[in-house]
Design a protein around this motif. Structure first.
Motif, PDB file in Angstrom:
ATOM      1  N   VAL A 116       6.724  -8.386 -19.965  1.00 54.28           N
ATOM      2  CA  VAL A 116       6.611  -9.630 -20.743  1.00 54.28           C
ATOM      3  C   VAL A 116       8.007 -10.044 -21.193  1.00 54.28           C
ATOM      4  N   MET A 117       8.381 -11.265 -20.804  1.00 57.87           N
ATOM      5  CA  MET A 117       9.721 -11.771 -21.117  1.00 57.87           C
ATOM      6  C   MET A 117       9.567 -13.099 -21.855  1.00 57.87           C
ATOM      7  N   SER A 118      10.612 -13.481 -22.577  1.00 59.52           N
ATOM      8  CA  SER A 118      10.485 -14.741 -23.322  1.00 59.52           C
ATOM      9  C   SER A 118      11.585 -15.698 -22.924  1.00 59.52           C
ATOM     10  N   GLN A 119      11.249 -16.972 -22.924  1.00 62.15           N
ATOM     11  CA  GLN A 119      12.258 -18.010 -22.782  1.00 62.15           C
ATOM     12  C   GLN A 119      12.136 -18.958 -23.961  1.00 62.15           C
ATOM     13  N   THR A 120      13.280 -19.473 -24.363  1.00 58.49           N
ATOM     14  CA  THR A 120      13.362 -20.262 -25.597  1.00 58.49           C
ATOM     15  C   THR A 120      14.161 -21.521 -25.306  1.00 58.49           C
ATOM     16  N   VAL A 121      13.724 -22.651 -25.845  1.00 56.83           N
ATOM     17  CA  VAL A 121      14.529 -23.872 -25.743  1.00 56.83           C
ATOM     18  C   VAL A 121      15.195 -24.082 -27.101  1.00 56.83           C
ATOM     19  N   LEU A 122      16.488 -24.340 -27.068  1.00 55.52           N
ATOM     20  CA  LEU A 122      17.215 -24.605 -28.311  1.00 55.52           C
ATOM     21  C   LEU A 122      16.865 -26.017 -28.787  1.00 55.52           C
ATOM     22  N   LEU A 123      16.288 -26.123 -29.981  1.00 57.51           N
ATOM     23  CA  LEU A 123      15.766 -27.409 -30.454  1.00 57.51           C
ATOM     24  C   LEU A 123      16.271 -27.711 -31.859  1.00 57.51           C
ATOM     25  N   VAL A 169       8.681  -6.021 -30.613  1.00 64.86           N
ATOM     26  CA  VAL A 169       7.297  -5.963 -30.109  1.00 64.86           C
ATOM     27  C   VAL A 169       7.259  -5.765 -28.593  1.00 64.86           C
ATOM     28  N   GLY A 170       8.387  -5.406 -28.012  1.00 62.40           N
ATOM     29  CA  GLY A 170       8.419  -5.036 -26.596  1.00 62.40           C
ATOM     30  C   GLY A 170       8.545  -6.208 -25.640  1.00 62.40           C
ATOM     31  N   VAL A 171       8.981  -7.374 -26.144  1.00 62.25           N
ATOM     32  CA  VAL A 171       9.187  -8.532 -25.271  1.00 62.25           C
ATOM     33  C   VAL A 171      10.684  -8.638 -24.974  1.00 62.25           C
ATOM     34  N   VAL A 172      11.013  -8.902 -23.720  1.00 60.60           N
ATOM     35  CA  VAL A 172      12.423  -8.965 -23.333  1.00 60.60           C
ATOM     36  C   VAL A 172      12.905 -10.413 -23.420  1.00 60.60           C
ATOM     37  N   PRO A 173      13.822 -10.739 -24.345  1.00 65.68           N
ATOM     38  CA  PRO A 173      14.377 -12.103 -24.364  1.00 65.68           C
ATOM     39  C   PRO A 173      15.142 -12.351 -23.060  1.00 65.68           C
ATOM     40  N   ARG A 183       6.580 -14.397 -10.834  1.00 69.88           N
ATOM     41  CA  ARG A 183       6.669 -14.674 -12.268  1.00 69.88           C
ATOM     42  C   ARG A 183       5.621 -15.732 -12.609  1.00 69.88           C
ATOM     43  N   ILE A 184       5.095 -15.654 -13.819  1.00 71.99           N
ATOM     44  CA  ILE A 184       4.172 -16.700 -14.283  1.00 71.99           C
ATOM     45  C   ILE A 184       4.729 -17.257 -15.586  1.00 71.99           C
ATOM     46  N   GLY A 185       4.991 -18.555 -15.604  1.00 71.62           N
ATOM     47  CA  GLY A 185       5.458 -19.209 -16.831  1.00 71.62           C
ATOM     48  C   GLY A 185       4.259 -19.730 -17.599  1.00 71.62           C
ATOM     49  N   MET A 216       5.542 -11.912 -16.882  1.00 70.44           N
ATOM     50  CA  MET A 216       4.959 -12.989 -17.680  1.00 70.44           C
ATOM     51  C   MET A 216       6.083 -13.615 -18.502  1.00 70.44           C
ATOM     52  N   MET A 217       6.409 -14.861 -18.203  1.00 70.49           N
ATOM     53  CA  MET A 217       7.501 -15.552 -18.874  1.00 70.49           C
ATOM     54  C   MET A 217       6.889 -16.427 -19.967  1.00 70.49           C
ATOM     55  N   ILE A 218       6.943 -15.950 -21.202  1.00 73.27           N
ATOM     56  CA  ILE A 218       6.285 -16.668 -22.295  1.00 73.27           C
ATOM     57  C   ILE A 218       7.320 -17.542 -23.003  1.00 73.27           C
ATOM     58  N   HIS A 219       6.959 -18.783 -23.229  1.00 75.26           N
ATOM     59  CA  HIS A 219       7.877 -19.713 -23.886  1.00 75.26           C
ATOM     60  C   HIS A 219       7.654 -19.612 -25.401  1.00 75.26           C
ATOM     61  N   ILE A 220       8.650 -19.049 -26.096  1.00 75.57           N
ATOM     62  CA  ILE A 220       8.533 -18.829 -27.551  1.00 75.57           C
ATOM     63  C   ILE A 220       9.796 -19.372 -28.224  1.00 75.57           C
ATOM     64  N   ASN A 221       9.631 -20.256 -29.180  1.00 74.38           N
ATOM     65  CA  ASN A 221      10.801 -20.894 -29.795  1.00 74.38           C
ATOM     66  C   ASN A 221      11.077 -20.454 -31.222  1.00 74.38           C
TER      67      ASN A 221
END
Ligand code: SF4
Length: 381
Positions: free
Chosen positions: A269-276, A296-300, A211-213, A240-245
């Motif tokens: 392509v997957m996404s990670q989110t920080v609760l802010l 758009v085909g990104v897996v949360p 995995r690549i963050g 690909m672990m994309i950080h999207i908030n």
């Protein structure tokens, strides 16, 4: 007063454009030295178009020293104890397979994963970054931590080779999560070398998953050139672990990069989110984010509770409110948008625990089941 997502977007659209901000650099660093206020012109424009420093993007990147310094004396710098778990340069190995000393033995020998931080640089610095103890500290300064990256802003070639040898020999590891800082900021030939070697380990059967963050697709999609995509394409089925908030981060340029990861690198392509707090801590904003990502085909993938580092406590949503928010959101999402789990990275390095999904749906063998409206039905009638 809470402003709904649509109203927020309308307000953003109506807002007279704020002049693009000039980042204030190292003078806005945290008291111990991390997280300079640096963002590229691309992000500066996006901040200006989305409500300025107090908009959902600006809040993530524009320093607020009064809030960031409030808990300097009492708060934590490394609550996940990553430095303590470093076993080779940059390699944090917490999820051991149970065969190491002091760990409970399991019925069968399974393989675990390790995090490999190879740089302390990013294309911009998120004010809530959990690795602010070292991320963004300039090259001529040490971080004070015990990790390899305390002494060098990027791993050196002999350190990279030492870690690659460790990974090859350590039979308990079958997965690497490449991180930092942001690996996409590493000099492309070095990135190419590292990913080529990890790809080789996949081909020989030593590694199953890489995995690549990265947050470069959000910070500065213009930075990613052919060389980056070619480097990633050496991996087998990279994640690909994309950080999207926030949905507003998904600009046409960012979406273009995510598409290239999928098409040119065969990546998932997957996404990670920080609760802010103030950025995405309401049901409507998260609903729109996950729905857009799925469209758009990104897996949360993960939603993280903000880690308790001293500089980011003003972003923390109290845990009872965070769980209530998650439980309200969860039944509203389509199955393809509800793939994320809300997790809390526990203090002292004990790993992630998922927050309860809640009673949006519930099955009880005596009472029956509760549907997503909260109504009970018998299982037998
Ligand atoms: S991109 Fe990641 S590592 Fe870099 S500052 Fe943001 S949260 Fe920290």
């Amino acid at each position: 007063m809470k402003v709904s997502h649509h109203r927020q977007l309308r307000m953003v659209k109506k807002t007279v454009l704020v002049e693009p901000l000039r980042p204030r650099g190292t003078k806005m660093m945290l008291p111990h030295g991390g997280l300079p206020e640096i963002f590229p012109p691309y992000l500066s424009d996006l901040i200006a178009q989305t409500g300025g420093p107090l908009g959902p993007i600006g809040l993530q990147f524009v320093s607020r020293p009064d809030l960031e310094r409030r808990f300097f004396k009492s708060g934590a710098k490394d609550p996940l104890m990553e430095d303590h778990h470093e076993v080779a340069p940059g390699l944090v190995y917490k999820y051991t397979n149970g065969t190491s000393k002091g760990h409970k033995k399991h019925d069968f020998s399974y393989q675990g994963r390790a995090l490999w931080t190879i740089t302390r640089h990013c294309a911009a610095y998120c004010r809530f970054c959990t690795r602010g103890r070292e991320v963004g500290i300039p090259a001529n300064q040490e971080t004070g931590s015990t990790a390899a990256l305390a002494h060098t802003p990027h791993l050196l070639m002999d350190q990279i080779n030492e870690t690659l040898t460790f990974i090859e020999k350590e039979k308990g590891i079958n997965e690497i999560i490449l991180s930092g800082g942001d690996p996409m900021t590493v000099h492309p030939p070095i990135l190419h070398y590292v990913l080529g070697k990890l790809g080789e380990l996949q081909r020989t059967g030593r590694l199953a998953i890489v995995r690549i963050g990265t947050r470069t697709p959000v910070h500065n999609p213009l930075l990613l050139r052919d060389a980056h995509f070619q480097a990633i394409a050496q991996l087998r089925n990279p994640r690909m672990m994309i950080h999207i908030n926030h949905e507003l981060e998904l600009t046409p340029q960012t979406l273009g990069v995510l598409e290239r990861f999928r098409k040119e690198c065969n990546a998932v392509v997957m996404s990670q989110t920080v609760l802010l707090k103030g950025v995405n801590d309401d049901v409507e904003t998260l609903y729109n984010l996950f729905t857009k990502l799925a469209s758009v085909g990104v897996v949360p993938y993960y939603v993280f509770q903000n880690d308790p580092v001293y500089w980011a406590q003003h972003f923390t949503v109290p845990i009872h409110r965070a769980i209530a928010l998650w439980q309200k959101l969860r039944p509203m999402l389509s199955g393809v948008a509800a793939t994320a789990r809300f997790v809390i990275d526990t203090p002292n390095g004990y790993g992630k625990v998922p927050a309860p999904e809640g009673a949006g749906w519930e099955v009880n063998w005596k009472r029956g089941f509760r549907d997503f409206h909260g109504n009970w039905f018998s299982l037998t009638s």
